[in-house]
Scaffold this active site. Structure first.
Site, PDB file in Angstrom:
ATOM      1  N   LYS A  59       3.160 -29.001 -13.202  1.00 42.09           N
ATOM      2  CA  LYS A  59       2.520 -29.107 -11.873  1.00 42.09           C
ATOM      3  C   LYS A  59       3.382 -28.393 -10.826  1.00 42.09           C
ATOM      4  CE  LYS A  59      -1.165 -31.406 -12.942  1.00 42.09           C
ATOM      5  NZ  LYS A  59      -2.504 -30.839 -12.788  1.00 42.09           N
ATOM      6  N   TYR A  99       5.376 -32.366 -18.214  1.00 42.86           N
ATOM      7  CA  TYR A  99       4.088 -32.436 -17.504  1.00 42.86           C
ATOM      8  C   TYR A  99       4.307 -32.209 -16.001  1.00 42.86           C
ATOM      9  CZ  TYR A  99       0.498 -34.607 -14.706  1.00 42.86           C
ATOM     10  OH  TYR A  99      -0.415 -34.850 -13.703  1.00 42.86           O
ATOM     11  N   SER A 152       0.327 -33.307  -8.215  1.00 45.28           N
ATOM     12  CA  SER A 152       0.688 -34.710  -8.443  1.00 45.28           C
ATOM     13  C   SER A 152       1.960 -35.059  -7.682  1.00 45.28           C
ATOM     14  CB  SER A 152       0.927 -34.886  -9.944  1.00 45.28           C
ATOM     15  OG  SER A 152       1.619 -36.074 -10.188  1.00 45.28           O
TER      16      SER A 152
END
Ligand code: UDP
Length: 354
Positions: A167, A163, A137
């Site tokens: 990644k 989050y 992302s």
């Protein structure tokens, strides 16, 4: 049977939004797909076996895929699948992805996203499957130091939530693994803001609960499930004060995955490379609202509220590397993103439960 049909691709998190659209494109390009999902963000079909999203993908593709309900934390189940199949490549989507939730329960995110990825890589190593396309992302870039943001921009240090850090950590793990022994091929796909739906309106995004992201929120207001949109801040340093993002049609993203799979299957591709998948163009929140209203002839009531923690003014991609190396470029306009979102939402007001 063409060559691709002999090529089995293992897809994790296949029932989700980007996973399901990408599987459709993989099937249409002739690949065989074996997908797993733990149903954490998807709905089972009527007979409780295959997720509803993937049943619809099979109809759209006119072709079957193989599905197993498996959680990546269950390594034994993963191994059983690798024993049954011979995979050429893995496309790894499975992850928890709600930013706010990740701040409340970070350990769930680290266990699920990072732990699940480590399990997957260990099983891949054991079965000598060493090609992986990872669903990363743009959040790994954190606060942009310059725009448009290219793949050499620093990652990790300014990630604003757990989050995003999962990644980033998984990217670092993949880089280490690709350096540790010969034969690993890794592609990191850094998505900007995926929106839209397949043009048929048969599959699309179906978030659990109240959507966190802009486009599904707008479409649920449009269909009457939510009363009004809250615009998070209008005092950013942007064209109209609202946040600017690089929205990309999910079918462009799906095509980007097929290009990445084709690239990773070539003998020449080695090591680990990151690619931005975006359009290269930013639109503000108010511009998206206007585009949605124009494309769909619906009114979107909204109010301006405080900024949301962790949001940045603007972020949009430099997409030249993907074009140069993968031969991929986004094709679909903001208008099309809005029309396709609306087709999906209006045909399926309560998502896959319809
Ligand atoms: N946004 C908003 N209201 C919402 C959801 C999002 O104003 O209900 C704004 C958000 O502040 C950001 C943009 O829309 O400027 C895109 O947010 P989204 O959550 O879709 O994606 P992000 O870029 O945060 O990953």
């Amino acid at each position: 049977m063409n060559d691709n049909e002999k090529t089995e691709i293992f897809v994790t998190g296949g029932a989700g939004y980007v996973g399901s659209h990408s599987i459709l494109e993989l099937l249409k390009n002739g690949y065989s797909v074996v997908a797993v999902d733990n149903f954490s963000n998807s709905k089972p079909g009527k007979d409780q076996t295959m997720p509803e999203s993937l049943k619809r993908v099979q109809c759209l593709a006119g072709k079957e895929l193989t599905f197993y309900e498996v959680d990546l934390l269950n390594k034994d189940s993963l191994k059983q699948i690798f024993q049954k199949h011979t995979f050429s490549c893995v496309v790894h989507f499975a992850a928890l992805k709600a930013v706010g939730e990740s701040c409340r329960v970070p350990l769930d995110y680290y266990r699920n996203n990072v732990g699940g990825s480590v399990n997957l890589l260990e099983v891949m190593q054991e079965f000598n499957v060493k090609r992986i396309v990872f669903s990363s992302s743009a959040t790994v870039y954190g606060v942009p130091l310059y725009l448009p943001i290219d793949e050499t921009h620093p990652v990790g240090s300014t990630c604003t939530n757990p989050y995003g850090r999962t990644k980033y950590f998984i990217e670092e793990i993949l880089k280490d693994v690709s350096k540790s022994e010969k034969g690993w091929s890794v592609i990191l796909l850094r998505y900007f803001n995926p929106v839209g739906a397949h043009e048929s309106g048969i599959i699309g995004e179906d978030p659990h609960g109240v959507p966190n992201n802009l486009m599904p929120y707008i479409s649920q207001v449009a269909v009457g499930r939510l009363k009004e949109l809250m615009v998070f801040g209008n005092d950013y340093d942007t064209v109209d004060g609202t946040g600017v993002r690089d929205f990309i049609h999910v079918m462009d993203l799906a095509e980007g995955h097929v290009s990445a799979v084709k690239e990773i299957l070539t003998a020449e591709f080695k090591g680990c490379t990151a690619y931005n998948l975006g359009t290269g163009k930013g639109y503000s929140v108010l511009e998206v609202i206007k585009a949605f209203e124009d494309a769909c002839s619906v009114k979107i009531p909204y109010i301006i509220v405080d900024r949301r923690d962790g949001d940045v003014d603007s972020i949009y991609a430099d997409v030249s590397l993907a074009e140069k190396c993968l031969g991929w470029k986004s094709k679909r306009s903001l208008k099309q993103m809005c029309e396709d979102t609306w087709r999906w939402q209006s045909k399926n007001p309560i998502g896959f439960r319809t």
